[in-house]
Structure formats: structure tokens, C-alpha cells
Write an enzyme that holds these catalytic residues in place. Sequence first.
Site, PDB file in Angstrom:
ATOM      1  N   GLN A 158      -5.154  -1.507  10.035  1.00 27.63           N
ATOM      2  CA  GLN A 158      -4.900  -2.785   9.359  1.00 27.63           C
ATOM      3  C   GLN A 158      -5.416  -3.946  10.217  1.00 27.63           C
ATOM      4  O   GLN A 158      -5.155  -4.008  11.421  1.00 27.63           O
ATOM      5  CB  GLN A 158      -3.397  -2.935   9.087  1.00 27.63           C
ATOM      6  CG  GLN A 158      -3.023  -4.160   8.282  1.00 27.63           C
ATOM      7  CD  GLN A 158      -3.448  -4.103   6.811  1.00 27.63           C
ATOM      8  OE1 GLN A 158      -3.624  -3.036   6.232  1.00 27.63           O
ATOM      9  NE2 GLN A 158      -3.612  -5.255   6.201  1.00 27.63           N
ATOM     10  N   LYS A 205       0.840  -1.206   0.000  1.00 23.65           N
ATOM     11  CA  LYS A 205       0.000   0.000   0.000  1.00 23.65           C
ATOM     12  C   LYS A 205       0.875   1.256   0.000  1.00 23.65           C
ATOM     13  O   LYS A 205       0.647   2.190  -0.778  1.00 23.65           O
ATOM     14  CB  LYS A 205      -0.938  -0.008   1.214  1.00 23.65           C
ATOM     15  CG  LYS A 205      -2.046  -1.053   1.100  1.00 23.65           C
ATOM     16  CD  LYS A 205      -2.801  -1.288   2.408  1.00 23.65           C
ATOM     17  CE  LYS A 205      -3.814  -2.422   2.246  1.00 23.65           C
ATOM     18  NZ  LYS A 205      -4.521  -2.771   3.486  1.00 23.65           N
ATOM     19  N   ASP A 218     -11.357   2.332   3.881  1.00 26.38           N
ATOM     20  CA  ASP A 218     -11.596   0.897   3.748  1.00 26.38           C
ATOM     21  C   ASP A 218     -13.049   0.632   3.356  1.00 26.38           C
ATOM     22  O   ASP A 218     -13.365  -0.437   2.842  1.00 26.38           O
ATOM     23  CB  ASP A 218     -11.378   0.210   5.107  1.00 26.38           C
ATOM     24  CG  ASP A 218     -10.089  -0.579   5.174  1.00 26.38           C
ATOM     25  OD1 ASP A 218      -9.560  -0.947   4.113  1.00 26.38           O
ATOM     26  OD2 ASP A 218      -9.626  -0.817   6.305  1.00 26.38           O
TER      27      ASP A 218
END
Length: 284
Positions: A92, A48, A117
Site C-alpha cells: 500500500q 479492499k 496493482d
Amino acid sequence: METLLLDGKKAAEALLDFLKPLVETLDPKLVVVQVGDDPASESYIRQKVKSCTEIGMRNEHMHVPKDTSLDQLLEIVGRLNNDPDVTGFFVQLPLPEHLERHTPQIIRAIDPKKDIDGFGAYNLGKVFLSKDFEDLPPATPSGIVRLLEHYKIPVAGKHAVIVGRSNTVGKPLAIMLLNRDATVTVCHSKTKNLGDMTRKADILIAAAGKAKLITADMVQQGAVVIDVGIHRIDGALCGDTDFEALRKKVSAITPVPGGVGPMTVASLLRNCVRAKERQMGIDS
Ligand code: GUN
């Protein structure tokens, strides 16, 4: 008939190329919060951050210790919510054991405007409404839809069978495919006669988290197969499908790695750009 390899790296590159000038103009900032040292998370975060750097997106990796408490993590989330310089952020997953059962509470604490997200109820609810309201959709389903679009694979009127019903992939993907006029069947660990279901798929999405669950006898000749899984077996990576056996039978299939993974990363960055546009009142 030649089997088409659905190259997620190429399709992701096209999306990142599209985002690059927008990043230059809008200057969004993405923040990753990592709690502890889960090795798979380390690798995902690296990808990422690398993609952010490639397109010039400002980013910050906040790495906090494994024993961070729920209150400390919620305090970090609150600070990021209130920092006007932070466009979007995510925590995460998976979290360390003592925090895992609090995951819904942590997701709920993230400002929906910064929830890149797309895991929170507000953004998932918008996905439910229609395609036009999919502003910050979850990155993996969004990446799959984009991959199909990139290869001009029609979805309307097709029978899509999804194996896996997670809140992050299976469920939102079912809604996004419905939004595009597919007929959708969702299978899961309690589904009886899984093969009878998967054999009816024009588009089969394997997102069960079980290595090589889908074998060649479970797919229809000429089907399109999207493999969301990633597993390491005896040092080699594989997905939720038996790729080598399936590729002889299907019309198109994603490789693992290099299929859905890069599309997930690019879609996350796309969400950060979209978040910035919405924060600035820009309609795209
Ligand atoms: N862990 C694995 N995939 C993801 C993802 O897309 N978002 C978050 N927050 N954690 C993950």
C-alpha cells in the site's frame, strides 16, 4: 436533459458478482502489505479487505511497523513472491518517508505475475501493446474504463481529456483509452490555459489530486465527467471537481465518494482472479 449519476458502487457490485463464482473455483489469495499507519491507507485497506470477504476471496493483511527498513520490506516482498499459496499482493502506498524514494525499487521487486496493482514495468508495458494484452492493468484506470462500459458510454472517436499524469492513473488511463480508439489529451500542472483544454472534452477525467480544481466554466455542456480525486474539506468529502456546479451542466458524472473508488477496489480483486487464471494457464 437529466444528468446521469455514474454509480460506482452499483457497477462494482456487478463486477464483484461476476468474480464470485470464479473465486469459488480458483480460490485465489490476496495479500496487502501495509507499512506504518497512514490514516487514508487504513481506510483504503479496510475497503479492499471488506470486498475480498464479500466475494469469499482469501486475504491477509500484513501490517508491519513504520520503521521497517528497506531490506526488511524487500525480504517480505521476496517471501510473498516465493509463496505458492499467494496469488497476488501489493504494498500500500504511500510508504513512510524513509522508504518513499525507494518505491520504484520496491515495485520492481514484485514478481510481475503477482503484481495485482499493475504498477510494474512488465504489466504497464503490456498495457502499451493493445487492449488484448491488458492482463493486469492498474486498478483505477481499469475501473474507470469498466465504469464507462457499464453505463454503455462510447469511447471510440471521443475526445478524452485527462487532467493528471501520474504513473498510476493519468498515464496508463491515456493508453487504455487510446487502446479503445479515443482521441486523448493529457494535461498537468504545467499545462497552460487548462480550461481551454478541458472545455474540448467529450469525456473529462479529473485526476490531478487538487480539490474542486475543475469548475463549471471549464466543462463543455453535456460532457461526461469522471472524478478520481478524494479530499476532506471541513469534514466533508469532495473530489477534483465542483460536483454540485458541474452536475447541472454535464450529461453524466461520478459522485465522490461512491464513484471511482469502489471500481478501483473491484478491479484490484479482478486482477487477483486474472493473476490466478494466468498462473494456472487458463485463458479468459
Ligand atoms: N494507495 C492509494 N491507492 C493505491 C493503490 O491502488 N495501490 C497501492 N499499492 N497503494 C495505493
